[in-house]
Write an enzyme that holds these catalytic residues in place. Structure first.
Site, PDB file in Angstrom:
ATOM      1  N   CYS A  59      25.187 -19.684  59.266  1.00 37.89           N
ATOM      2  CA  CYS A  59      26.110 -19.229  58.215  1.00 37.89           C
ATOM      3  C   CYS A  59      26.627 -17.823  58.519  1.00 37.89           C
ATOM      4  CB  CYS A  59      25.398 -19.270  56.860  1.00 37.89           C
ATOM      5  SG  CYS A  59      26.344 -18.537  55.512  1.00 37.89           S
TER       6      CYS A  59
ATOM      7  N   CYS B  92      25.984 -15.303  55.741  1.00 34.09           N
ATOM      8  CA  CYS B  92      24.595 -14.819  55.736  1.00 34.09           C
ATOM      9  C   CYS B  92      24.427 -13.662  56.711  1.00 34.09           C
ATOM     10  CB  CYS B  92      23.637 -15.954  56.093  1.00 34.09           C
ATOM     11  SG  CYS B  92      23.675 -17.358  54.947  1.00 34.09           S
TER      12      CYS B  92
END
Length: 432
Positions: A50, A53
């Protein structure tokens, strides 16, 4: 000498980063098995692939350092959802990165912007008392300076206070809650009937009226936003719970054109001058980030422009013509309220399918641009599974067809062969 200086600076940066990262504990599936009733944890659930993230990582470390320096009782942690599936399932994570607070065996989900100030404020808000007491005029003034929206219960114990505390326990993730006595209120606040719940915002205040406003929690959820302000995608999503429509000016705030400024001022004037007329039905604000809106309309949005969004149904309204005057704007808002202007979009089956296709295409485009190898892997996996199913189906179907195929009729051939043999034998005898 210069090279040595650079080495020292680089080493100092690495040591500083390592020290900050040390404040964040990596958690696994054993976390929930350890009794932690007295502990408070702020946890990030992430996935290695991600990109959002990865962008949050330095912010997360900074928040950990900030909370540690303030002596906060909140522990900071993070967990990889792909490696610790049990923990991700326990927290019911549906998107990354997910941010949540554990306090007294209750999980509070953070839905605000992924910034240091936003996350730190969330941690301080949830970790403290649900309702904070303002015991002096100075404390009340300080609270009004710090918080643009201030909910205050005024009076002694009562059923209204019980309802207020119950609403605060659920909505503490969004805003602060206070209580006070009448004598600490500002002189301009003349509240005649007690007990009462008041909200101070936009330079004024008004009180909750059960007969007119209905459920207290729903009223707080509607009124926890300013009358007109800059809205980001996280806040816009949260506004969906308020039940109000959102009147938006979509602008480029970094390089504002005259029309952008005009739309902002026009919408702010409507929010202020016609508050009594529209505040029960509309939130007002302006947006610079258009990603959420473009996902809603499934296409590019012109900037600057005006629109009204119905977040409860994923619908939106566009002005039927150009908005040049205040009367044009008011006619547009009234047209939305009396259904003269058609709502576009929605959450019907066709719209959900179109939105799923649009989001999938955008997600794959983003993945291919940032991680081409991962994109190829994600795209090839379902194709490989489909090919495998086709091969298995073909392999099972062909023997089945052969088993049901009728054997060839050879009796006629055998008869013909026997008759030919007899004729040959007769011809041989005549020759002898």
């Amino acid at each position: 000498m210069v090279a040595g200086g650079h080495s020292v600076v680089l080493l100092a940066a690495v040591v500083s980063l390592a020290a900050v990262s040390a404040f964040v504990e990596e958690l696994d599936d054993t976390f929930m098995k350890t009794p932690r009733a007295e502990e408070m944890w702020l946890i990030q659930v992430y996935a290695p692939w991600c990109s959002f993230c990865r962008q949050l990582d330095p912010v997360w470390n900074t928040v950990a350092s900030e909370l540690r320096s303030l002596g906060s009782p909140v522990n900071m942690g993070k967990t990889d959802a792909t490696a610790n599936t049990g923990l991700a399932k326990e927290f019911q994570v549906r998107g990354y990165p997910a941010i949540l607070m554990l306090k007294n065996d209750v999980t509070y989900n953070y839905q605000g912007p992924r910034t240091k100030d936003g996350i730190t404020d969330f941690a301080n808000r949830v970790s403290g008392p649900v309702v904070r007491a303002l015991t002096s005029h100075q404390l009340f003034q300080h609270a009004m300076m710090r918080h643009q929206v201030l909910f205050v219960y005024i009076g002694a114990s009562s059923p209204l206070k019980v309802n207020y505390v119950a609403a605060a326990k659920e909505l503490i993730v969004h805003t602060y809650f206070f209580c006070a006595t009448r004598d600490v209120l500002p002189k301009a606040a003349t509240i005649s009937t007690l007990p009462a719940v008041a909200v101070f915002k936009d330079g004024t205040y008004f009180t909750y009226d059960e007969e007119q406003d209905g459920n207290l929690k729903a009223w707080i959820n509607r009124e926890r936003f300013l009358g007109f302000f800059k809205i980001d995608s996280y806040t816009l999503y949260a506004m969906g719970d308020s039940g109000k429509l959102v009147a938006l000016a979509l602008v480029d705030d970094r390089n504002p054109s005259e029309k952008s400024i005009w739309y902002k001022n026009l919408l702010e004037k409507a929010a202020t001058d016609y508050k009594e007329l529209y505040s029960r039905d509309f939130h007002f604000g302006y947006m610079e980030d258009r990603d959420y809106i473009e996902g809603l309309v499934m296409g590019e949005v012109a900037v600057p422009s005006l629109m009204v969004v119905n977040l409860s149904s994923d619908g939106y309204f566009l002005p039927p013509g150009s908005v040049e005057t205040e009367e044009d704007l008011l006619d547009f808002l009234n047209g939305v309220l009396d259904n003269r202007i058609e709502c576009q979009g929605g959450n019907g089956f066709t719209q959900r399918f179109r939105r799923f296709t649009y989001d999938t295409r955008n997600t794959l485009t983003s993945i291919f641009s940032q991680a081409p190898l991962l994109g190829c892997l994600l795209l090839s996996f379902p194709l490989a599974v489909l090919c495998l199913f086709c091969a298995m189906y073909y392999k099972l179907r062909v023997p089945d067809e052969l088993d049901h195929q009728e054997p060839p009729d050879t009796s006629r051939d055998r008869g013909a062969t026997s008759q030919g043999d007899q004729q040959k034998m007769v011809a041989d005898k005549k020759a002898d």
